[in-house]
Design a protein around this motif. Structure first.
Motif, PDB file in Angstrom:
ATOM      1  N   PRO A  51       0.849  -1.193   0.000  1.00  0.00           N
ATOM      2  CA  PRO A  51       0.000   0.000   0.000  1.00  0.00           C
ATOM      3  C   PRO A  51       0.883   1.240   0.000  1.00  0.00           C
ATOM      4  N   TYR A  52       0.497   2.252  -0.753  1.00  0.00           N
ATOM      5  CA  TYR A  52       1.363   3.425  -0.835  1.00  0.00           C
ATOM      6  C   TYR A  52       1.521   4.099   0.521  1.00  0.00           C
ATOM      7  N   GLY A  53       2.784   4.431   0.862  1.00  0.00           N
ATOM      8  CA  GLY A  53       3.075   5.158   2.086  1.00  0.00           C
ATOM      9  C   GLY A  53       3.318   4.275   3.293  1.00  0.00           C
ATOM     10  N   PHE A  54       3.283   2.961   3.098  1.00  0.00           N
ATOM     11  CA  PHE A  54       3.445   2.058   4.228  1.00  0.00           C
ATOM     12  C   PHE A  54       4.432   0.940   3.897  1.00  0.00           C
ATOM     13  N   THR A  55       5.093   0.443   4.945  1.00  0.00           N
ATOM     14  CA  THR A  55       6.069  -0.635   4.794  1.00  0.00           C
ATOM     15  C   THR A  55       5.375  -1.984   4.925  1.00  0.00           C
ATOM     16  N   ALA A  56       6.162  -3.049   4.753  1.00  0.00           N
ATOM     17  CA  ALA A  56       5.600  -4.396   4.818  1.00  0.00           C
ATOM     18  C   ALA A  56       5.013  -4.727   6.186  1.00  0.00           C
ATOM     19  N   ASP A  57       5.538  -4.114   7.255  1.00  0.00           N
ATOM     20  CA  ASP A  57       5.005  -4.394   8.595  1.00  0.00           C
ATOM     21  C   ASP A  57       3.856  -3.463   8.982  1.00  0.00           C
ATOM     22  N   GLY A  58       3.405  -2.626   8.040  1.00  0.00           N
ATOM     23  CA  GLY A  58       2.256  -1.767   8.287  1.00  0.00           C
ATOM     24  C   GLY A  58       2.571  -0.402   8.855  1.00  0.00           C
ATOM     25  N   SER A  59       3.833  -0.118   9.121  1.00  0.00           N
ATOM     26  CA  SER A  59       4.203   1.196   9.653  1.00  0.00           C
ATOM     27  C   SER A  59       4.320   2.212   8.519  1.00  0.00           C
ATOM     28  N   LEU A  60       4.273   3.483   8.890  1.00  0.00           N
ATOM     29  CA  LEU A  60       4.331   4.545   7.896  1.00  0.00           C
ATOM     30  C   LEU A  60       5.725   4.650   7.290  1.00  0.00           C
ATOM     31  N   SER A  89       8.387  15.149  14.524  1.00  0.00           N
ATOM     32  CA  SER A  89       7.832  14.169  15.456  1.00  0.00           C
ATOM     33  C   SER A  89       6.895  13.222  14.728  1.00  0.00           C
ATOM     34  N   VAL A  90       6.799  12.004  15.259  1.00  0.00           N
ATOM     35  CA  VAL A  90       5.886  10.990  14.727  1.00  0.00           C
ATOM     36  C   VAL A  90       5.149  10.360  15.897  1.00  0.00           C
ATOM     37  N   SER A  91       3.819  10.345  15.836  1.00  0.00           N
ATOM     38  CA  SER A  91       2.996   9.741  16.878  1.00  0.00           C
ATOM     39  C   SER A  91       2.160   8.627  16.265  1.00  0.00           C
ATOM     40  N   GLN A  92       2.183   7.453  16.864  1.00  0.00           N
ATOM     41  CA  GLN A  92       1.466   6.301  16.328  1.00  0.00           C
ATOM     42  C   GLN A  92       0.197   6.019  17.125  1.00  0.00           C
ATOM     43  N   ASN A  93      -0.703   5.237  16.500  1.00  0.00           N
ATOM     44  CA  ASN A  93      -1.966   4.834  17.136  1.00  0.00           C
ATOM     45  C   ASN A  93      -2.772   6.027  17.648  1.00  0.00           C
ATOM     46  N   VAL A  94      -2.914   7.019  16.787  1.00  0.00           N
ATOM     47  CA  VAL A  94      -3.661   8.232  17.111  1.00  0.00           C
ATOM     48  C   VAL A  94      -5.124   8.050  16.703  1.00  0.00           C
ATOM     49  N   TYR A 115      -8.403   9.652  15.217  1.00  0.00           N
ATOM     50  CA  TYR A 115      -8.679  10.817  14.366  1.00  0.00           C
ATOM     51  C   TYR A 115      -9.912  10.534  13.513  1.00  0.00           C
ATOM     52  N   VAL A 116     -10.691  11.553  13.257  1.00  0.00           N
ATOM     53  CA  VAL A 116     -11.924  11.503  12.453  1.00  0.00           C
ATOM     54  C   VAL A 116     -12.727  10.220  12.689  1.00  0.00           C
ATOM     55  N   GLY A 117     -12.867   9.840  13.927  1.00  0.00           N
ATOM     56  CA  GLY A 117     -13.763   8.742  14.270  1.00  0.00           C
ATOM     57  C   GLY A 117     -13.200   7.355  14.236  1.00  0.00           C
ATOM     58  N   SER A 118     -11.884   7.208  14.047  1.00  0.00           N
ATOM     59  CA  SER A 118     -11.301   5.865  14.068  1.00  0.00           C
ATOM     60  C   SER A 118      -9.909   5.912  14.675  1.00  0.00           C
ATOM     61  N   SER A 119      -9.398   4.764  15.077  1.00  0.00           N
ATOM     62  CA  SER A 119      -8.080   4.673  15.695  1.00  0.00           C
ATOM     63  C   SER A 119      -7.056   4.174  14.681  1.00  0.00           C
ATOM     64  N   GLY A 120      -5.789   4.164  15.102  1.00  0.00           N
ATOM     65  CA  GLY A 120      -4.740   3.586  14.263  1.00  0.00           C
ATOM     66  C   GLY A 120      -4.093   4.525  13.273  1.00  0.00           C
ATOM     67  N   TRP A 121      -4.304   5.834  13.442  1.00  0.00           N
ATOM     68  CA  TRP A 121      -3.657   6.803  12.555  1.00  0.00           C
ATOM     69  C   TRP A 121      -2.232   7.078  13.029  1.00  0.00           C
ATOM     70  N   THR A 122      -1.368   7.438  12.101  1.00  0.00           N
ATOM     71  CA  THR A 122      -0.034   7.927  12.423  1.00  0.00           C
ATOM     72  C   THR A 122       0.008   9.418  12.138  1.00  0.00           C
ATOM     73  N   ARG A 123       0.428  10.202  13.131  1.00  0.00           N
ATOM     74  CA  ARG A 123       0.531  11.652  12.946  1.00  0.00           C
ATOM     75  C   ARG A 123       1.984  12.043  12.791  1.00  0.00           C
ATOM     76  N   LEU A 124       2.228  12.843  11.776  1.00  0.00           N
ATOM     77  CA  LEU A 124       3.585  13.293  11.471  1.00  0.00           C
ATOM     78  C   LEU A 124       3.595  14.811  11.429  1.00  0.00           C
ATOM     79  N   ASP A 125       4.515  15.429  12.183  1.00  0.00           N
ATOM     80  CA  ASP A 125       4.712  16.873  12.120  1.00  0.00           C
ATOM     81  C   ASP A 125       6.088  17.151  11.532  1.00  0.00           C
ATOM     82  N   ALA A 126       6.155  18.125  10.644  1.00  0.00           N
ATOM     83  CA  ALA A 126       7.406  18.409   9.946  1.00  0.00           C
ATOM     84  C   ALA A 126       7.588  19.902   9.751  1.00  0.00           C
TER      85      ALA A 126
END
Length: 292
Positions: free
Chosen positions: A144-153, A189-194, A196-207
């Protein structure tokens, strides 16, 4: 008959004067973008996958901050070309099957200038956008675009979507050559399991970013002037060159949805910390994404 011709002439003259005034750029923008966005929405990833996603426009707040509605744009072919160039795999090996839809909004119009605050280097909304990217399908590696084989961003590929959007779609349409374009991205910074918009499991990235600003001396016609208005700010009045680089802040929320085989990235780019936090809290986080 003469009376009718006289009245018709008066109406035509008034209309001509109105269209000449800067104020006319705003209703023209609204009309053009409503139709153009609707055409793209009918061919979007949302329509293909049955995704129900609504992002509020500037009308949700009381401030004069953002354009009243969020627009839709598709450029799958351009995006595939861009990521192949970035990967150095142009026309080599197995190709990806990615489809890209962009949902975006830009700053409100300054009616006296006849253009968006996007161009105003003294506005906290200068150079700012928010919205979402939807990327469906798989990369050449079967991921899937933007994700690695283990599901991380995948932090590198996640930055390529906004880079493509800003460089190839925003800046190029305003007339800046590719050799002049700047897009430096530094993750803070990178925050995992955030949640957002009504569901869990988002990754938040600030740059932090250093990118070209959009202020420039307007010469001739460009398609982007139909939506943002013609740039009415002269860079020299602010001691700037055309498209002078500026420091910005970026925020990205990313999640892959297996039921749609689609990666969704909510994003904000702005130079003002307060604008970023307010846009996130009052607008973007109020988006409705139906996942059931």
């Amino acid at each position: 008959m003469r009376r009718k011709l006289f009245i018709t002439g008066i109406i035509a003259a008034v209309l001509a004067v109105f269209l000449w005034l800067p104020l006319s750029n705003y209703p023209i923008s609204l009309a053009v973008m409503k139709v153009y966005s609707g055409i793209h929405k009918s061919n979007s990833v949302m329509e293909q996958k049955g995704i129900s996603l609504e992002i509020p426009g500037g009308g949700i707040t009381q401030e004069k901050d953002w354009y009243p509605f969020v627009m839709t744009f598709n450029d799958s072919a351009g995006f595939r070309q861009f990521i192949r160039e970035k990967a150095g795999k142009l026309n080599l090996g197995k190709k990806d099957s990615l489809e890209l839809t962009i949902l975006y909004n830009f700053p409100a119009f300054d009616y006296s200038k006849g253009c968006s605050l996007l161009y105003n280097p003294q506005s906290p909304y200068y150079n700012s956008f928010y919205g979402a990217y939807l990327v469906s399908g798989r990369t050449a590696e079967g991921l899937p675009y933007g994700f690695t084989a283990d599901g991380s961003l995948d932090l590198e590929s996640a930055s390529q979507v906004p880079q493509f959007d800003f460089q190839r779609l925003v800046l190029a349409d305003l007339g800046i050559r590719a050799s002049q374009q700047v897009f430096d991205w530094k993750i803070e910074s990178v925050s995992q399991n955030v949640d957002y918009v009504g569901s869990s499991g988002w990754t938040r990235l600030d740059a932090s970013l250093r990118v070209n600003g959009v202020i420039h001396r307007a010469e001739g016609f460009r398609r982007s002037y139909l939506q943002y208005g013609r740039c009415a700010y002269d860079p020299k009045d602010y001691g700037l060159e055309d498209f002078a680089p500026v420091h910005m802040k970026g925020r990205l929320y990313a999640k892959y949805f297996s039921e749609w085989d689609t990666s969704i990235f909510f994003y904000i780019m702005t130079g003002d910390e307060q604008v970023l936090e307010r846009c996130d809290a009052e607008i973007l986080s109020k988006s409705i994404l139906v996942t059931e």
